[in-house]
Design an enzyme around this catalytic site. Structure first.
Site, PDB file in Angstrom:
ATOM      1  CG  ASN A 217      -2.309  -0.676   0.841  1.00 20.84           C
ATOM      2  OD1 ASN A 217      -2.500  -1.272  -0.128  1.00 20.84           O
ATOM      3  ND2 ASN A 217      -2.936  -0.986   1.854  1.00 20.84           N
ATOM      4  CG  ASN A 228      -1.258  12.721  -8.873  1.00 20.50           C
ATOM      5  OD1 ASN A 228      -1.757  12.453  -9.792  1.00 20.50           O
ATOM      6  ND2 ASN A 228      -2.018  12.457  -7.786  1.00 20.50           N
ATOM      7  CB  CYS A 271      21.915   8.142 -15.937  1.00 22.91           C
ATOM      8  SG  CYS A 271      22.954   7.873 -17.339  1.00 22.91           S
ATOM      9  NE  ARG A 334      30.482   9.405 -15.621  1.00 18.40           N
ATOM     10  CZ  ARG A 334      29.979   9.547 -16.945  1.00 18.40           C
ATOM     11  NH1 ARG A 334      29.695  10.540 -17.658  1.00 18.40           N
ATOM     12  NH2 ARG A 334      29.773   8.105 -17.496  1.00 18.40           N
TER      13      ARG A 334
END
Length: 439
Positions: A217, A228, A271, A334
Site C-alpha cells: 500500500n 501526480n 545518469c 561518477r
C-alpha cells in the site's frame, strides 16, 4: 476441493467479502460480529454497505445455507476448524495502529478454544503492523493456550488485498496469496481452502506476511503521488502528461518491472543523480513544490549515513572497501556513493584500502581516463589492484558491488574479520560477523 468449516470474526468490508466468497466456493462459513443489528441485517441479505455484486452473492450463499451469521463466539468456534480475524485496525492520532479490537477478539477466541476445542487454526486477515504477532497476538495466545499453542492450535497471517468496488474480483483473482506461519500442516490446510484461486501461494514468516501489506500500500500511494508530481511538471511546461506516462508504462524491462527492487546500497552513476537534479531545477523554475521528488537525493544520502554507521563498530581501525565504481563490471566512478563513504571514513581517521580492478586498470592504462582522477581526487592514492592484500588488511570488509570475484572472499576471512555486504551477494554465512545494510 475438500470443503472447510470456517468462521469469520468481523463482518465489515473485508470479513463479509471474504466469508461470502469462501461460502460461494463450497466452504461452510459462519460470520461473527458483535453488532447484533448488523448480524440481523446480514441474515436477511443486507450487507450493510455497498460493494458491486455483494448483495446478490450474499443472497446466494444464504439460500444455499453455506453462510450464516451470529454474535456467538461459542457457536461459531465449535462448528469450525479455521477462524479468520477480519476486524478493524484504525489509526490513532499519532499514526499508531489501534489493535484494541484485535486484542479483544483474540482473547475471546482463545478463551473458548482453551475450554472446548482440541484443534484449531487462527488466521489474521486484518492489516496489523509488522511485529504484531510477536508482540501482541502470540503472547495472548500463549497465556491462554499454554503449551497447546503450536501443537493443537496454530496462528497464521493471511493479509488481504481487496480494493473497494472490485473486492469480489480481487478475492477470486488475486495477484498472489500470502500466508505467514511456522506449521506446515496448518499452512497446508489454508492452501486447500484457497485451492480454487489461480494465483501463486506464497509461504513466509509471520513478520514478512504482516509487512507485505504495508509495503504494497505504501508503494501504491507512492506511485499515485509520483505520477501526480510528474504531471504537475508536465502541465507547467504544457506537455501532455498522459502521453508521457503512457510511454513510461510501456517500458516493462525497467520501469514497470522488478528492476531495482533489490535491497542494497545507494544509487549513483552518471545518469540518475544528474537527471533527477535537472528535473528538479526545471520544477523550481516553474515554482512547483514536489516533496516526493525533492526527497529522493536526501533519502539516498541518508542511506550512505546508515552504511557508515554499519561499517564502523567499536574497535575497528582498518576498513577494506571492495569496489569503488557505482556498480560492478564498470570503471565509472561518477557520483558513486562508495566515494562518499570512503571520503567520510578517511575524514574520520580510519585506515582505508580500496580494491577495484577495473578502476585500477583504467587509472594505470589511461592516466586521467576522461576525468576519472578528477572524480576520485585524493582517493586515487588509496586504490590498489591487489585483491588478496586488501582483504587481508581489513578489520571490516565492505562489499561495494556485485563483482563475481568477490565470491572468493568468504574462504579468505579470519574469524576476527567482519563483513558488511552492501549488495546482498548471497554468499556469506549469516552470523555475528556478517551484516547487510538492509538485512
Amino acid at each position: 476441493m475438500k470443503a472447510k468449516k470456517i468462521s469469520i470474526f468481523g463482518l465489515g468490508y473485508v470479513g463479509l467479502v471474504t466469508g461470502t466468497c469462501l461460502a460461494e466456493q463450497g466452504h461452510y462459513v459462519i460470520g461473527v460480529d458483535a453488532n447484533e443489528t448488523k448480524v440481523d441485517k446480514i441474515k436477511s441479505g443486507d450487507p450493510c454497505f455497498f460493494e458491486p455484486g455483494l448483495t446478490d452473492l450474499l443472497h446466494q450463499v444464504l439460500d444455499k445455507k453455506s453462510f450464516s451469521a451470529t454474535t456467538s463466539y461459542m457457536e461459531a468456534l465449535l462448528q469450525t476448524d479455521i477462524s479468520f480475524i477480519s476486524v478493524g485496525t484504525p489509526s490513532l492520532k499519532s499514526g499508531e495502529v489501534d489493535l484494541t479490537v484485535v486484542r479483544r477478539v483474540i482473547s475471546k477466541i482463545a478463551d473458548v478454544l482453551s475450554e472446548h476445542k482440541e484443534n484449531h487454526i487462527i488466521v489474521m486477515r486484518s492489516t496489523v503492523p509488522p511485529g504484531a504477532a510477536k508482540d501482541v497476538v502470540l503472547p495472548i495466545l500463549q497465556q491462554k493456550l499454554g503449551t497447546r499453542l503450536g501443537s493443537d492450535f496454530h496462528y497464521l497471517t493471511n493479509p488481504e488485498f481487496l480494493r473497494e468496488s472490485t473486492a469480489i474480483d480481487d478475492f477470486m483473482d488475486p495477484p498472489e496469496t500470502v500466508v505467514g506461519g511456522e506449521n506446515p500442516d496448518a499452512i497446508g490446510k489454508l492452501r486447500e481452502a484457497y485451492e480454487f484461486v489461480d494465483a501463486p501461494f506464497i509461504e513466509s514468516s509471520l513478520a514478512v506476511a504482516e509487512c507485505i501489506k504495508y509495503v504494497d500500500n505504501t508503494w501504491h500511494a507512492l506511485k499515485v503521488v509520483f505520477t501526480n508530481e510528474i504531471a504537475s511538471v508536465c502541465k507547467s511546461l504544457e506537455i501532455e502528461s498522459q502521453e508521457v506516462m503512457d510511454i513510461f508504462c510501456r517500458d516493462t524491462k525497467l520501469n514497470i518491472s522488478t528492476a531495482y527492487f533489490r535491497p542494497g546500497f545507494a544509487f549513483g552513476g552518471s545518469c540518475l543523480p544528474k537527471d533527477l537534479r535537472g528535473l528538479l531545477f526545471v520544477a523550481e523554475q516553474q515554482g512547483l513544490r514536489l516533496p516526493i521528488l525533492t526527497s529522493i537525493l536526501k533519502s539516498n544520502y541518508y542511506h550512505i549515513d546508515r552504511a557508515y554507521e554499519l561499517v564502523t563498530p567499536p574497535g575497528v581501525r582498518h576498513i577494506a572497501m571492495m569496489g569503488i565504481a557505482f556498480k560492478s563490471d564498470t570503471d565509472d566512478v561518477r557520483e558513486s556513493p562508495l566515494i562518499r563513504l570512503a571520503e567520510r571514513l578517511i575524514g574520520k581517521g580510519y585506515e582505508v584500502s580500496i580494491y577495484d580492478k577495473h578502476v585500477k586498470d583504467s587509472l594505470d592504462n589511461a592516466g586521467d581516463n576522461c576525468g576519472m582522477a578528477q572524480y576520485l581526487g585524493h582517493l586515487v592514492n588509496y586504490i590498489t589492484g591487489d585483491f588478496e592484500a586488501t582483504v587481508k588488511q581489513g578489520d571490516v570488509i565492505v562489499i561495494g558491488n556485485a563483482s563475481s570475484e568477490f565470491e572468493l572472499i568468504p574462504n579468505m576471512l579470519t574469524e576476527q574479520q567482519k563483513v558488511v555486504d552492501l549488495v546482498n551477494l548471497g554468499i556469506f554465512e549469516h552470523d555475528e560477523n556478517y551484516q547487510g545494510i538492509c538485512w
